[in-house]
Design a protein around this motif. Structure first.
Motif, mmCIF file in Angstrom:
data_model
loop_
_atom_site.group_PDB
_atom_site.id
_atom_site.type_symbol
_atom_site.label_atom_id
_atom_site.label_comp_id
_atom_site.label_asym_id
_atom_site.label_seq_id
_atom_site.Cartn_x
_atom_site.Cartn_y
_atom_site.Cartn_z
ATOM 1 N N LYS A 24 0.845 -1.007 0.146
ATOM 2 C CA LYS A 24 -0.012 -0.108 -0.019
ATOM 3 C C LYS A 24 0.831 1.137 -0.214
ATOM 4 N N MET A 25 1.994 1.023 0.117
ATOM 5 C CA MET A 25 2.805 2.331 -0.016
ATOM 6 C C MET A 25 3.710 2.504 -0.739
ATOM 7 N N LYS A 26 3.466 4.569 -1.051
ATOM 8 C CA LYS A 26 3.979 4.915 -3.289
ATOM 9 C C LYS A 26 5.630 4.490 -2.182
ATOM 10 N N GLU A 27 6.314 4.217 -1.804
ATOM 11 C CA GLU A 27 7.376 4.675 -1.134
ATOM 12 C C GLU A 27 7.646 4.114 -0.108
ATOM 13 N N ASP A 28 8.780 4.066 -0.254
ATOM 14 C CA ASP A 28 9.737 2.716 0.778
ATOM 15 C C ASP A 28 10.496 2.560 0.418
ATOM 16 N N GLY A 83 15.795 4.567 -0.920
ATOM 17 C CA GLY A 83 14.291 5.016 -1.215
ATOM 18 C C GLY A 83 13.909 4.164 -2.369
ATOM 19 N N THR A 84 12.924 3.807 -2.944
ATOM 20 C CA THR A 84 12.602 3.519 -4.361
ATOM 21 C C THR A 84 12.889 4.404 -4.918
ATOM 22 N N GLY A 85 11.500 5.876 -4.113
ATOM 23 C CA GLY A 85 11.651 7.085 -4.844
ATOM 24 C C GLY A 85 12.176 8.070 -5.290
ATOM 25 N N THR A 86 13.536 7.144 -4.944
ATOM 26 C CA THR A 86 15.259 8.182 -5.462
ATOM 27 C C THR A 86 16.004 7.229 -6.015
ATOM 28 N N TYR A 125 14.001 -7.252 -1.894
ATOM 29 C CA TYR A 125 13.024 -7.392 -2.946
ATOM 30 C C TYR A 125 11.872 -6.909 -3.928
ATOM 31 N N HIS A 126 12.886 -5.418 -3.603
ATOM 32 C CA HIS A 126 12.176 -4.079 -4.152
ATOM 33 C C HIS A 126 13.142 -4.483 -5.729
#
Length: 296
Positions: free
Chosen positions: A14-18, A26-29, A113-114
């Motif tokens: 459910k998280m947009k970024e981890d 981070g997955t957003g960066t 995982y990501h």
């Protein structure tokens, strides 16, 4: 997807970024699949300098780096952990004790995982106190046991005790044992590893700031540990085994013994001897990785 990392946490979807805070990633960066998608082997150990030395060693062994090449710390944005990578090998420090390695593993498992990594092998390499073994012996862990010799990790989650299995991959242990036989440079055994919450009282030492038992009681405890199958003592293997089991990751613990605890409590070997001892798990795991990649 059974060869992929399994996350035991439905909330992450459910998280947009981890944000992996303690890695400063981070997955957003960061593009995790590009950065880490080719990783097949992860080696973790307590000391940042030791893990940097390991990545330089494995790079040379795999022919992936030039002599004297510097490997940047991927986690340079934080001073909690250090991470290095060369080819399919990731090398990460975890600090000392169950809390420190637990935090690191939560974020490492999410990273893998990501990155959509598959067929991962994670190996902890480190030092330990031996029981009934000559200093410099290497122990491949069959089970991590607690201070009462039970193969389990007890945690308190939401105020309730949770018991988790601490068995390690038997086939991987046997493969590592075979590698040691092929190297033929040092004594290696498969045995249980006792994981404690403390370096002093928790391991029955007589030389801490507090000690309310005598030498006879200490020796009896260590002999009982030996009779139960324990061959060495350290402070990270139980949560390492438990978390890898829950995440579906093949894992092993390979530690060298710096002393025989039946003969004393303090590490008194010369520095150069200790340095050579600490290289033994690196040599064994390095050989295993080379063999797994068909480079032996």
């Amino acid at each position: 997807r059974e060869n992929f990392i399994h996350l035991c946490n439905p909330h992450l979807e459910k998280m947009k970024e981890d944000i992996l805070y303690h890695f400063a990633l981070g997955t957003g960066t960061h593009d995790f699949p590009t950065l880490f998608g080719d990783v097949k082997f992860v080696c973790v150990g307590g000391s940042p300098s030791r893990m940097k030395a390991f990545i330089a060693y494995i790079a040379e062994e795999l022919g992936l780096g030039s002599p004297g090449c510097d490997y940047p710390n991927i986690c340079a944005g934080t001073d909690r952990y250090a991470m290095y990578k060369v080819g399919p090998v990731l090398s990460v420090s975890h600090g000392m004790g169950i809390p420190s390695i637990s935090i690191m593993l939560h974020e490492l498992i999410k990273l893998l995982y990501h990155a959509k990594c598959s067929d991962i092998t994670i190996i902890r390499i480190g030092t330990s106190g031996g029981i009934g073994l000559e200093p410099g012996s290497v122990v491949i862990t069959r089970q991590s046991v607690d201070a009462t010799f039970k193969p389990q990790l007890e945690q308190v989650v939401l105020g309730k005790k949770v018991i988790r299995s601490t068995n390690l991959d038997e086939q991987l242990a046997q493969e590592l044992m075979q590698c040691s036989k092929e190297i033929g440079q040092f004594n290696t055994v498969i045995g249980n590893t006792m994981c404690t919450l403390d370096f002093y009282e928790g391991q029955g030492r007589l030389d801490g700031a507090i000690c309310l038992y005598d030498e006879e009681e200490k020796l009896q405890y260590l002999k009982n540990a030996y009779e139960s199958g324990v061959r060495n003592i350290e402070m990270e293997s139980s949560v390492f085994a438990a978390m890898c089991n829950l995440s579906g990751v093949k894992a092993a613990v390979v530690c060298v013994t710096l002393l025989n605890r039946l003969e004393g409590d303090q590490i008194s070997s010369p520095h150069d001897v200790l340095v050579e001892y600490q290289q033994r798990p690196q040599k064994l795991v390095g050989y295993f990785i080379k063999k797994s990649l068909g480079k032996v």
